[in-house]
Design a protein around this motif. Sequence first.
Motif, PDB file in Angstrom:
ATOM      1  N   LYS A 256       0.859  -1.191   0.000  1.00  0.00           N
ATOM      2  CA  LYS A 256       0.000   0.000   0.000  1.00  0.00           C
ATOM      3  C   LYS A 256       0.895   1.241   0.000  1.00  0.00           C
ATOM      4  N   LYS A 258       1.346   5.558  -1.119  1.00  0.00           N
ATOM      5  CA  LYS A 258       0.849   6.821  -1.664  1.00  0.00           C
ATOM      6  C   LYS A 258       1.892   7.295  -2.657  1.00  0.00           C
ATOM      7  N   GLU A 282     -11.378   6.230 -10.296  1.00  0.00           N
ATOM      8  CA  GLU A 282     -12.524   5.334 -10.156  1.00  0.00           C
ATOM      9  C   GLU A 282     -12.344   4.051 -10.969  1.00  0.00           C
ATOM     10  N   LYS A 285     -10.091   1.856  -9.155  1.00  0.00           N
ATOM     11  CA  LYS A 285     -10.600   1.635  -7.789  1.00  0.00           C
ATOM     12  C   LYS A 285      -9.502   1.800  -6.717  1.00  0.00           C
ATOM     13  N   ASN A 287      -7.877   4.698  -3.776  1.00  0.00           N
ATOM     14  CA  ASN A 287      -8.434   5.783  -2.965  1.00  0.00           C
ATOM     15  C   ASN A 287      -7.806   7.113  -3.346  1.00  0.00           C
ATOM     16  N   TYR A 288      -8.596   8.170  -3.181  1.00  0.00           N
ATOM     17  CA  TYR A 288      -8.057   9.504  -3.467  1.00  0.00           C
ATOM     18  C   TYR A 288      -6.833   9.789  -2.593  1.00  0.00           C
ATOM     19  N   ASN A 289      -6.867   9.246  -1.373  1.00  0.00           N
ATOM     20  CA  ASN A 289      -5.739   9.550  -0.482  1.00  0.00           C
ATOM     21  C   ASN A 289      -4.456   8.777  -0.798  1.00  0.00           C
ATOM     22  N   GLN A 290      -4.482   8.056  -1.915  1.00  0.00           N
ATOM     23  CA  GLN A 290      -3.228   7.416  -2.344  1.00  0.00           C
ATOM     24  C   GLN A 290      -2.466   8.289  -3.342  1.00  0.00           C
ATOM     25  N   GLY A 318      -9.729  14.141  -0.889  1.00  0.00           N
ATOM     26  CA  GLY A 318      -8.758  13.340  -0.140  1.00  0.00           C
ATOM     27  C   GLY A 318      -7.361  13.328  -0.743  1.00  0.00           C
TER      28      GLY A 318
END
Length: 423
Positions: A256, A258, A282, A285, A287-290, A318
């Motif tokens: 995981k 960023k 999207e 899929k 996350n915006y915070n990545q 995010g």
Amino acid sequence: MTTKLFPRKINNKNLMENNYLKKNIHQYIVFYANIDKFQYINDNYGHSIGDILLEKYGQFLRNLIGNYGIVFKFYSDEFIIFINKNRIKSIDFITRKMQKRLCKLFKIQGYEIIITSSIGIYQPAIGENLEEVIRKAYIALHKAKKQGGKKLAFYTGQTEENIQRKAIITKELNKSLINGMFNGFTIVYQPIYSIKKKRIEEVESLIRWENSILGNVSPSEFIPIAEETGIMQDLGYWIIKKVIKQIKEWEKEGIKLKVAINISPKEVEENNFLNNIKKLIEREKINYNQIKFEITETQILSLEEENLRILKELKQLGVDISIDDFGEGYSSIKNMIFLPINEIKIDKKFVEYIHIDEKIELLVTSLILFAHKVGYKVTAEGVEYKEQFIKLVECGCDSIQGYFISRPIQQEEVKTIMENIKL
Ligand code: C2E
Ligand code: CA
Ligand code: CA
């Protein structure tokens, strides 16, 4: 030069072809003068005033050089001046004279119009042809303009080399982008170490370009050219798309991360920037915070209100927004508060001296303290030595990036570094 051949008036450019000049070009110094932002005068005062101004400007140049040389009106607001070397004490003398008059007020039909000029200077060699001489003086003019105008600039071979290299880079960039292939472009990732968590949770994506003719070209060199020539939007979109796919790939391997992506204002100004990002995120899929976007303070300040809103919206979704190279420009506390950001990246230049200069250490400590008070994180970049790392930990910095942790590496190497890092 005889006064007969060149009367004390503004000569038409056709006269420049005159045999005398052609044969004796090396006896002159050529000045290529141009009014800065002349279009602005036409737009604001109308073309007829613009025409009168050009007439007056020509006379002004004529009076300025007196008997030292001849003035030709070239295209539009461009004037070419030939100064006879035999009539002046030194080139310094004439350039100083011109330097003093780069700013001038003209009174036309009740208007007071202040103009500034830029001037390119070239000293021709024996036997050089006129066209070549004018081209070189023009290159020098271009250099003066690039320095912000109201300047004199000399032609140097270096200027020429720069222009030629830029032309090749532009051509090769365009070739690489044909059919959306982005040949020769790759992305490397530089790990960012979190001091609190004692692990790598983040990487910065950095573009690399290897071209068959130019070899490896640094992004510091080609990104500004890509911005200027309008290809940054396509290249930027390609980078973001590739990074988002990579985040997904890492996720599949159980990593995981960023990713901090450098963006240029040209990309944000593109109509569909926000929607494109949303679609990409999207589709994969993630996350915006990545995602984190890095943009320099000067670049962020160049954005119109509506584009700043796009960054604000991304931040609300995010995405992290970070000010890159903080401290490099005219960084201000006000910008730190009012811009839509949540991180600052302390520039390498501070990090370079943090372990040897107490004042820098104090400055960085206060900066970090303030950033934390307003809820921002702080990353320090360009950390190369253990001493710098130790100081930055003491200063309260959140994350560290630099050769001390790792150089930028290939995507498949990231996992190994993450697993093996021990500080
Ligand atoms: P930057 O965003 O400030 O990136 C950091 C630069 O410092 C990178 O150079 C990196 O390789 C280098 N660096 C990292 N650690 C150290 C260190 O410990 N010491 C020293 N001396 N240097 C270190 P790089 O990759 O050549 O990139 C230069 C600049 O080009 C970047 O500066 C960024 O402004 C721009 N750039 C790079 N990739 C992209 C991109 O994908 N998009 C955009 N718009 N700009 C990019
Ligand atoms: Ca950066
Ligand atoms: Ca930076």
